[in-house]
Every structure is written in structure tokens, then in C-alpha cells.
Design a protein around this motif. Sequence first.
Motif, mmCIF file in Angstrom:
data_model
loop_
_atom_site.group_PDB
_atom_site.id
_atom_site.type_symbol
_atom_site.label_atom_id
_atom_site.label_comp_id
_atom_site.label_asym_id
_atom_site.label_seq_id
_atom_site.Cartn_x
_atom_site.Cartn_y
_atom_site.Cartn_z
ATOM 1 N N ARG A 206 0.830 -1.214 0.000
ATOM 2 C CA ARG A 206 0.000 0.000 0.000
ATOM 3 C C ARG A 206 0.855 1.250 0.000
ATOM 4 N NH1 ARG A 206 -4.665 -0.344 4.384
ATOM 5 N NH2 ARG A 206 -4.565 1.891 3.999
ATOM 6 N N LEU A 207 1.950 1.170 0.726
ATOM 7 C CA LEU A 207 2.882 2.285 0.791
ATOM 8 C C LEU A 207 3.426 2.604 -0.597
ATOM 9 C CD1 LEU A 207 4.248 3.871 3.198
ATOM 10 C CD2 LEU A 207 6.200 2.388 2.836
ATOM 11 N N VAL A 208 3.848 1.548 -1.308
ATOM 12 C CA VAL A 208 4.415 1.737 -2.644
ATOM 13 C C VAL A 208 3.355 2.300 -3.581
ATOM 14 C CG1 VAL A 208 5.404 0.578 -4.649
ATOM 15 C CG2 VAL A 208 6.188 -0.017 -2.355
ATOM 16 N N ALA A 209 2.133 1.738 -3.492
ATOM 17 C CA ALA A 209 1.070 2.188 -4.392
ATOM 18 C C ALA A 209 0.720 3.652 -4.148
ATOM 19 C CB ALA A 209 -0.169 1.311 -4.204
ATOM 20 N N SER A 210 0.728 4.066 -2.876
ATOM 21 C CA SER A 210 0.306 5.432 -2.571
ATOM 22 C C SER A 210 1.374 6.454 -2.931
ATOM 23 C CB SER A 210 -0.042 5.559 -1.086
ATOM 24 O OG SER A 210 1.138 5.542 -0.317
ATOM 25 N N ARG A 211 2.602 5.995 -3.171
ATOM 26 C CA ARG A 211 3.686 6.932 -3.432
ATOM 27 C C ARG A 211 4.157 6.897 -4.872
ATOM 28 N NH1 ARG A 211 6.214 9.211 0.567
ATOM 29 N NH2 ARG A 211 4.945 9.020 2.385
ATOM 30 N N GLY A 212 3.509 6.084 -5.688
ATOM 31 C CA GLY A 212 3.973 5.963 -7.061
ATOM 32 C C GLY A 212 5.195 5.082 -7.088
ATOM 33 N N ALA A 213 5.508 4.553 -8.273
ATOM 34 C CA ALA A 213 6.663 3.673 -8.384
ATOM 35 C C ALA A 213 7.920 4.445 -8.026
ATOM 36 C CB ALA A 213 6.756 3.123 -9.798
ATOM 37 N N PRO A 214 8.811 3.844 -7.231
ATOM 38 C CA PRO A 214 10.002 4.570 -6.811
ATOM 39 C C PRO A 214 10.959 4.884 -7.968
ATOM 40 C CG PRO A 214 10.071 2.290 -6.036
ATOM 41 C CD PRO A 214 8.728 2.514 -6.638
ATOM 42 N N THR A 215 10.857 4.149 -9.050
ATOM 43 C CA THR A 215 11.744 4.452 -10.183
ATOM 44 C C THR A 215 10.913 4.883 -11.378
ATOM 45 O OG1 THR A 215 11.664 2.137 -10.779
ATOM 46 C CG2 THR A 215 13.557 2.860 -9.499
ATOM 47 N N SER A 216 10.925 6.134 -11.683
ATOM 48 C CA SER A 216 10.275 6.597 -12.906
ATOM 49 C C SER A 216 10.788 7.970 -13.249
ATOM 50 C CB SER A 216 8.762 6.625 -12.765
ATOM 51 O OG SER A 216 8.376 7.645 -11.870
ATOM 52 N N ALA B 76 19.818 30.185 -2.337
ATOM 53 C CA ALA B 76 19.037 31.339 -2.799
ATOM 54 C C ALA B 76 19.232 31.548 -4.295
ATOM 55 C CB ALA B 76 19.452 32.588 -2.027
ATOM 56 N N LEU B 77 20.478 31.393 -4.750
ATOM 57 C CA LEU B 77 20.782 31.541 -6.170
ATOM 58 C C LEU B 77 19.967 30.564 -7.007
ATOM 59 C CD1 LEU B 77 22.819 32.756 -8.329
ATOM 60 C CD2 LEU B 77 24.184 30.696 -7.930
ATOM 61 N N ARG B 78 19.949 29.300 -6.584
ATOM 62 C CA ARG B 78 19.258 28.257 -7.354
ATOM 63 C C ARG B 78 17.753 28.476 -7.389
ATOM 64 N NH1 ARG B 78 22.814 23.695 -4.358
ATOM 65 N NH2 ARG B 78 24.757 24.164 -5.425
ATOM 66 N N ARG B 79 17.210 28.998 -6.285
ATOM 67 C CA ARG B 79 15.760 29.222 -6.261
ATOM 68 C C ARG B 79 15.353 30.342 -7.203
ATOM 69 N NH1 ARG B 79 14.713 28.398 0.245
ATOM 70 N NH2 ARG B 79 15.299 26.210 0.226
ATOM 71 N N GLY B 80 16.319 31.197 -7.550
ATOM 72 C CA GLY B 80 16.011 32.287 -8.472
ATOM 73 C C GLY B 80 16.276 31.943 -9.930
ATOM 74 N N ILE B 81 16.736 30.733 -10.190
ATOM 75 C CA ILE B 81 17.058 30.320 -11.554
ATOM 76 C C ILE B 81 16.332 29.017 -11.851
ATOM 77 C CG2 ILE B 81 18.906 29.545 -13.096
ATOM 78 C CD1 ILE B 81 20.862 31.235 -11.488
ATOM 79 N N GLY B 82 15.578 28.974 -12.954
ATOM 80 C CA GLY B 82 14.874 27.745 -13.316
ATOM 81 C C GLY B 82 15.847 26.706 -13.823
ATOM 82 N N TYR B 83 15.556 25.433 -13.564
ATOM 83 C CA TYR B 83 16.490 24.373 -13.926
ATOM 84 C C TYR B 83 15.702 23.185 -14.463
ATOM 85 C CZ TYR B 83 20.474 21.153 -13.246
ATOM 86 O OH TYR B 83 21.482 20.260 -13.413
ATOM 87 N N ALA B 84 16.010 22.769 -15.684
ATOM 88 C CA ALA B 84 15.335 21.601 -16.265
ATOM 89 C C ALA B 84 16.384 20.708 -16.912
ATOM 90 C CB ALA B 84 14.294 22.034 -17.302
ATOM 91 N N ILE B 85 16.275 19.399 -16.675
ATOM 92 C CA ILE B 85 17.304 18.480 -17.159
ATOM 93 C C ILE B 85 16.691 17.318 -17.934
ATOM 94 C CG2 ILE B 85 18.979 18.997 -15.367
ATOM 95 C CD1 ILE B 85 17.940 16.550 -13.842
ATOM 96 N N GLN B 86 17.571 16.603 -18.620
ATOM 97 C CA GLN B 86 17.121 15.518 -19.489
ATOM 98 C C GLN B 86 16.287 14.466 -18.761
ATOM 99 O OE1 GLN B 86 20.037 13.511 -21.895
ATOM 100 N NE2 GLN B 86 18.424 12.294 -22.808
ATOM 101 N N GLY B 87 16.763 13.995 -17.607
ATOM 102 C CA GLY B 87 16.015 12.962 -16.883
ATOM 103 C C GLY B 87 14.762 13.527 -16.237
ATOM 104 N N VAL B 88 14.533 14.833 -16.380
ATOM 105 C CA VAL B 88 13.416 15.587 -15.817
ATOM 106 C C VAL B 88 13.502 15.642 -14.291
ATOM 107 C CG1 VAL B 88 10.956 16.055 -15.818
ATOM 108 C CG2 VAL B 88 11.977 14.861 -17.760
ATOM 109 N N GLY B 89 13.701 14.456 -13.657
ATOM 110 C CA GLY B 89 13.874 14.460 -12.218
ATOM 111 C C GLY B 89 12.628 14.865 -11.462
ATOM 112 N N LEU B 90 11.457 14.449 -11.972
ATOM 113 C CA LEU B 90 10.225 14.695 -11.206
ATOM 114 C C LEU B 90 10.207 13.770 -9.996
ATOM 115 C CD1 LEU B 90 7.580 14.953 -14.071
ATOM 116 C CD2 LEU B 90 8.811 16.790 -12.919
ATOM 117 N N LEU B 91 9.633 14.246 -8.901
ATOM 118 C CA LEU B 91 9.554 13.408 -7.716
ATOM 119 C C LEU B 91 8.366 12.463 -7.865
ATOM 120 C CD1 LEU B 91 10.306 16.027 -4.916
ATOM 121 C CD2 LEU B 91 11.860 14.676 -6.322
ATOM 122 N N PRO B 92 8.638 11.140 -7.927
ATOM 123 C CA PRO B 92 7.576 10.187 -8.252
ATOM 124 C C PRO B 92 6.497 10.085 -7.185
ATOM 125 C CG PRO B 92 9.615 9.037 -7.719
ATOM 126 C CD PRO B 92 9.955 10.497 -7.780
#
Lengths: 216, 244
Positions: A206-216, B76-92
Motif C-alpha cells: 500500500r505504501l508503494v502504491a500510494s507513493r507511485g513507483a520509486p523508479t520513474s 538562494a541563487l538556485r531558487r532564483g534560476i529555473g532548472y530543467a534536465i534531461q532525466g526531468v527528475g520529477l519526484l515520483p
Amino acid sequence: MSFLEFLAGRWSEILGLTLEHVVLVVISTVAGVLIAVPLGLAITRIPALGRPVLGFAGVIQTVPSLALFGLLIPLPLIGGIGSRTAIIALVLYALLPILRNTVTGVRQVDPAILDAANGMGMTDWQRLTLVEVPLALPSIFSGIRIATVVGVGLVTIAAAVGAGGLGSLIFRGLAMLDSRLLFAGAIPSAILALLADGGLAMLEARLVASRGAPTS
Amino acid sequence: MKGVAISFREVTKSFDEKLVLDRVSLDVSPGEVLVLLGRSGCGKTTLLRLVNRLVDADAGGVYVGGREVGDWDPVALRRGIGYAIQGVGLLPHLSVGDNVCLVPRLLGWNPERRRERASEMLRLVGLDPREHGDRRPDQLSGGQRQRVGVARALAADPQALLMDEPFGAVDPIGRRSLQEEFRALSRELGKTVLFVTHDVTEAFRLADRIAVVADGGIRQVGTPHEISDAPADALVRGLIEGAA
């Protein structure tokens, strides 16, 4: 007298020992988590800690449990006969799986995510709490699950140093050559281990499902 | 916020004794899109990362808005500059909307304002906030994730954008439309953009000016026309003809 009648006659004792067993596992696992998770996170920040700490936990893990209980008994303050000695040994055993899974969990976070986190201006603490710990959580949790299941087994052995729990029925059964006593201890502790594993596995999923896949 | 000038003065950087940048100087004008074009390992990504201090120079100076980056607190510097990379690095583990508003969150915006900003940014990059905002990143296509990466870089209204192959992981068709939309968007917003790519077509499509980077130095700086009309040397010629 059938086995069931035997159980029926002793159900309150069995229940009491089961409860004692669960309490020992919970105390030692919780203490293990409270020590090993922060320590594991510290290792990810101070790599020099990794070798000695994981080495120590690894050595503990290789000492046979009965031998470790035996070694602790003569020690002043922490040793002696009873549940205190057992809990200390159980905590020591819980450390390695939780430590290792905490460290690997954090280390396997996608470098692109860390780069983005740094590039967006997260402080080290923000990166730890907003990114690394949440993403390492499934791994940390599976370490806790291993520690718990191993703990259920170890507590049965801890009865040898007077810790109580279902192991005391097993040891009594062995001493008195009474297979009913032996089973009255062995079967509930096996069920307990299966329940702990299954229950924690469900929570983990459930933890994994609620947080999305850890690798993506 | 409109764009800010970025300058490099005689910047030198080595990694493990290997010289990656050798006394590089370059000026990026406020509001222009400057593309750093070069093969992998030429030093272009290092040049980009000097700007938000993910890398610090061994010698020379890097200036953002006339101020040496070493004088800034990196956070502070980084928060004032937008940063986008190939792997995107979105928090899953965060929703798309929460990902977009990470920098505003670090800056302490309240949730209400963050939500509004996330919707605004998602619409800006061609996503529907109601349809996509609450999803997890792994429920989006590769192209949609890259759009979210751009939206995230823009969310705190930075003075400059640093983009390191931000459209690298998309199929050619999706890539082309992303590039065209990004070109229009960057013109409209007037941000200073430093954009790293190894893709010559991408460079020519996006750039106001291109800086060709090779072997730790800049071989030529000019508009796409200037570079295709008069390549400075055989290497630049080879690079752009290789793409044709």
C-alpha cells in the motif's frame, strides 16, 4: 486427551505468552528502528561511518543467537537472566537489516532526481526529508519487515535466557518430552511469524502504491 | 520577471586533473536564448552548472545579473534560476501539480497560491491542470513529463532558465512540437535561457545565438545564420554538416 482439548485447557496461558512474545518483538523492533534509521541516514551523509557501523552490525548478525544471549548474560548492567538481556540482543539483531535497507534505499534514488532537487535550491535537510526519505521508504520498510519476522523467531530462542514468550512452552515441551506443549509453543509462533510477514507485506504494498513507483 | 545577464570570464575547471573548461568567456544577454552546442564531454553541461553553482569554477568568474555567483548563497541563487534536465527528475511520490510548485514551496508560498500557480504553469506548457494536475508523474507520457519539467522550472518566475537537454528523452515528433512551443514560450516570457544540446537541429530551431563548444573551449558564437553561413573552423563545419 486430544491436542485441541489440551489447548483448550491452557488457552489463557498460551494467549498470555503470545502477548508477551508480541510485546518483546514490538519493543525490540521499534527500538531497532529508532536507532538504525537515523544511523543509516547519518551514513548517507557521512560515508566514513558506513564501514565501521555496518561492519559492527554485520558481526553481530553472524554471532549465533543463543551464543549472543549467552555472551550478554555475564555482562554487568545490561546482562543477567530475563527479558532485558533478550531485548538488547534482539535490538542488536534488528539493526543490520534496517541499517542496510535505509542506506541502500537512499543510495538508489535516481541521480536525476537528486540533481533536480539540488538545482531547484533544496537545502540538504530539505532534500533528505522531501526527496530521499520518502523515496527510500519502501526499502526502509522492507528492512523493518525482515527485522520483525526474524525477531519473532529469535524471541522463541530468547526463552532460553528467561525472556518468556512462546519459546518457554517449546523449551518446557522439550525438557518434559511433551510434544503437545512443544506444539502449543511452536504453532502459534509460526503463525505469528507468517502474520507479521503477511501483514507488513500488505502495508508495504500500500505504501508503494500510494507513493507511485520509486523508479520513474 | 524579465531576463538577467549571465557572463563567464576566463572560467577554468578541471575534474580529477582533467581540464574540462579552459579560460572560457561568454556573455548571455538579458532575454536571449543562447544554445550551448557540442558533442558529449565537451564541457557544455559543466558550463551550465557553473551558473547555479552545482559546480564551482577553479578560476575565473561567473556573473548572474552582474554579481559573482560565489557571492550568492547557493540555495538562494538556485531558487532564483529555473532548472530543467534531461532525466526531468520529477519526484515520483508527489502529484504533477506539487512537482510544478516545488520551488514556490521552498520559497514558502501558501498552498492556495501554489495551487493557482501550478494550474497556470500547466496551462502554459499545454497541459490541462484538471486532467493532469493530480496525477503521478509515472502516469504521464515522456513528452508530458518533459512539459512538467519546463513548467516546474518556470514556476517561481525565475530571472533565467538553465536547460540541459530537457527534450532529450522524447520521440522526434513530440520533440519537434516541444521545441516549437518552447521557442514561442521563451520569446513571450523574455527570460534569459541557457540551453545545452548536442542536437544541431534543436540548436538551430531554438537559438537566438549559438555557442559551439568543443574540447573545453568555445569555437564560435553567433546567430544560427552566422554560424551556418561562415563556420569558424573545420570542427564547426563538421558539426553542422554532420547534421544536414
